[in-house]
Design a protein around this motif. Structure first.
Motif, PDB file in Angstrom:
ATOM      1  N   VAL A   1     -18.716 -28.992 -29.700  1.00 58.75           N
ATOM      2  CA  VAL A   1     -17.804 -30.126 -29.706  1.00 58.75           C
ATOM      3  C   VAL A   1     -16.381 -29.587 -29.822  1.00 58.75           C
ATOM      4  O   VAL A   1     -16.117 -28.608 -30.528  1.00 58.75           O
ATOM      5  CB  VAL A   1     -18.120 -31.089 -30.879  1.00 58.75           C
ATOM      6  N   LEU A   2     -15.473 -30.201 -29.083  1.00 53.71           N
ATOM      7  CA  LEU A   2     -14.057 -29.852 -29.173  1.00 53.71           C
ATOM      8  C   LEU A   2     -13.500 -30.539 -30.409  1.00 53.71           C
ATOM      9  O   LEU A   2     -13.376 -31.765 -30.444  1.00 53.71           O
ATOM     10  CB  LEU A   2     -13.330 -30.311 -27.908  1.00 53.71           C
ATOM     11  N   VAL A   3     -13.179 -29.766 -31.450  1.00 53.95           N
ATOM     12  CA  VAL A   3     -12.860 -30.373 -32.738  1.00 53.95           C
ATOM     13  C   VAL A   3     -11.370 -30.662 -32.914  1.00 53.95           C
ATOM     14  O   VAL A   3     -11.005 -31.583 -33.641  1.00 53.95           O
ATOM     15  CB  VAL A   3     -13.358 -29.491 -33.902  1.00 53.95           C
ATOM     16  N   LYS A   4     -10.493 -29.878 -32.285  1.00 52.46           N
ATOM     17  CA  LYS A   4      -9.070 -30.177 -32.453  1.00 52.46           C
ATOM     18  C   LYS A   4      -8.241 -29.439 -31.409  1.00 52.46           C
ATOM     19  O   LYS A   4      -8.677 -28.463 -30.804  1.00 52.46           O
ATOM     20  CB  LYS A   4      -8.591 -29.807 -33.862  1.00 52.46           C
TER      21      LYS A   4
ATOM     22  N   VAL B   1     -13.215 -25.059 -30.228  1.00 49.46           N
ATOM     23  CA  VAL B   1     -14.558 -25.563 -29.931  1.00 49.46           C
ATOM     24  C   VAL B   1     -15.515 -25.066 -31.000  1.00 49.46           C
ATOM     25  O   VAL B   1     -15.550 -23.866 -31.310  1.00 49.46           O
ATOM     26  CB  VAL B   1     -15.031 -25.082 -28.548  1.00 49.46           C
ATOM     27  N   GLU B   2     -16.276 -25.981 -31.573  1.00 51.17           N
ATOM     28  CA  GLU B   2     -17.256 -25.614 -32.596  1.00 51.17           C
ATOM     29  C   GLU B   2     -18.648 -25.602 -31.985  1.00 51.17           C
ATOM     30  O   GLU B   2     -19.054 -26.557 -31.335  1.00 51.17           O
ATOM     31  CB  GLU B   2     -17.202 -26.604 -33.754  1.00 51.17           C
TER      32      GLU B   2
ATOM     33  N   GLY C   1     -19.973 -21.890 -35.557  1.00 55.09           N
ATOM     34  CA  GLY C   1     -18.880 -20.963 -35.280  1.00 55.09           C
ATOM     35  C   GLY C   1     -17.816 -21.638 -34.449  1.00 55.09           C
ATOM     36  O   GLY C   1     -18.002 -22.755 -33.944  1.00 55.09           O
ATOM     37  N   VAL C   2     -16.671 -20.961 -34.293  1.00 54.00           N
ATOM     38  CA  VAL C   2     -15.527 -21.549 -33.595  1.00 54.00           C
ATOM     39  C   VAL C   2     -15.020 -20.588 -32.530  1.00 54.00           C
ATOM     40  O   VAL C   2     -14.911 -19.383 -32.764  1.00 54.00           O
ATOM     41  CB  VAL C   2     -14.383 -21.885 -34.580  1.00 54.00           C
TER      42      VAL C   2
ATOM     43  N   GLN D   1     -13.367 -33.526 -38.378  1.00 48.36           N
ATOM     44  CA  GLN D   1     -13.404 -32.910 -37.054  1.00 48.36           C
ATOM     45  C   GLN D   1     -14.408 -31.756 -37.053  1.00 48.36           C
ATOM     46  O   GLN D   1     -14.091 -30.636 -37.430  1.00 48.36           O
ATOM     47  CB  GLN D   1     -12.014 -32.405 -36.667  1.00 48.36           C
ATOM     48  N   GLY D   2     -15.630 -32.044 -36.593  1.00 54.87           N
ATOM     49  CA  GLY D   2     -16.646 -31.008 -36.599  1.00 54.87           C
ATOM     50  C   GLY D   2     -17.145 -30.740 -38.001  1.00 54.87           C
ATOM     51  O   GLY D   2     -16.793 -31.431 -38.967  1.00 54.87           O
TER      52      GLY D   2
END
Length: 250
Positions: A89-92, A114-115, A123-124, A224-225
Motif C-alpha cells: 500500500v502507498l502509505v504517504k 510503499v509498505e 517493510g518500506v 497510514q499503513g
C-alpha cells in the motif's frame, strides 16, 4: 488593503498547489500499483513505460540496464518477503526541505513510500516521482523491515486518547454552560494546553515527550499503513484545571 491582496494571492497559490499535489498523488498511487504488478509478472516493458528515462540534463537511461535493475529489485522483494503473495500500500507522499541537501527532496520531485506486508513482516520502499511527467525517477529499499506488530493491542490502547478527547469535550461543554467570563480563553486552554505527551507507535512502542504540546483536544492519530500507525495523547492540563475551577466556582 495592500496586505489583504497579498494574503489573498498567497492563499490562492496555496490552494492551487495543494490541489495539484493531491491530483499528482492519485496518479502516483495508480502508477505505483501498475509498476509493482508489472514487476511481479516480469512485464519489464510496462515497467519501462512508467519510468522517466531522460533526466533534466538530457541524459537518457539505458533500458537494458534498467531491466537488470528490475530483476534485482524483484529478487529483493522475494528475498525480503518470500515467494508467497504479499500486500502493499502507498502509505504517504512527502516533500522535504532541509538545510542538509541530502535530506531534502530534489526540486520538482515527490517521494512516495510503499509498505509491503507478507503477513509476518512489514517493510518500506521508496519511489521518487518527477512532478512534471508523473513518472518514476528512482526506486530504492529503505532500512525498514520489522515483524508485524499486534494491531489488536494497538487499537485497543487507542481507548486512552479517545478518553482524553471525550474528557476535553466534556470540559468545553461545562464551560459553555457556566457563567465564566471570556469563555473563549478557557476553550483555547482546553484545546491547546495538553502537555507532556505520549506517543504509541504500532512498531516503535511508547515514547514520552516532556515539553511537546499535543494540540487539538490533546490527541492525534496516524493510520497510514502499519509502520506509520501511531496515536499521541497529551495530559489534559487545561481541561483538568478548568474542571477543578468549575467545581470551586459552583
Amino acid at each position: 488593503m495592500k496586505y489583504l491582496k497579498i494574503g489573498i494571492v498567497l492563499l490562492a497559490l496555496s490552494l492551487i498547489t495543494s490541489c495539484r499535489f493531491f491530483n499528482n498523488a492519485k496518479t502516483y498511487e495508480s502508477t505505483t500499483e501498475s509498476f509493482i504488478e508489472a514487476l511481479k509478472q516480469e512485464d519489464f516493458d510496462t515497467c519501462l513505460s512508467l519510468m522517466q528515462l531522460e533526466n533534466g540534463e538530457g541524459q537518457r537511461l539505458d533500458p537494458d540496464n534498467l531491466r537488470v535493475e528490475f530483476i534485482h529489485f524483484k529478487g529483493m522483494l522475494n528475498e525480503h518477503f518470500g515467494e508467497k503473495p504479499y500486500e502493499y500500500v502507498l502509505v504517504k507522499w512527502a516533500k522535504t526541505l532541509s538545510t542538509n541537501p541530502e535530506e531534502s527532496t530534489p526540486t520538482n520531485t515527490t517521494r512516495a513510500f510503499v509498505e509491503f506486508n507478507n503477513g509476518d513482516e512489514v517493510g518500506v520502499f521508496q519511489l521518487l516521482f518527477d512532478d512534471t511527467s508523473n513518472k518514476i525517477l528512482d526506486i530504492r529499499t529503505l532500512d525498514v523491515k520489522v515483524n508485524k506488530p499486534n494491531l489488536l493491542l494497538f487499537w485497543f490502547s487507542a481507548l486512552i486518547p479517545l478518553a482524553v478527547l471525550l474528557f476535553n469535550m466534556y470540559v468545553i461543554r461545562e464551560i459553555k454552560r457556566s457563567n465564566l467570563p471570556k469563555k473563549w480563553l478557557k476553550y483555547l486552554a482546553v484545546i491547546l494546553l495538553n502537555v507532556p505527551s505520549f506517543t504509541y507507535s504500532a512498531v516503535g512502542g511508547v515514547t514520552f515527550h516532556l515539553l511537546y504540546f499535543q494540540f487539538l483536544f490533546g490527541v492525534g492519530f496516524s493510520g497510514q499503513g502499519i509502520i506509520e500507525s501511531a496515536w499521541s495523547v497529551g495530559i489534559p492540563l487545561g481541561g483538568l484545571y478548568w474542571i477543578w475551577k468549575l467545581k470551586r466556582w459552583k
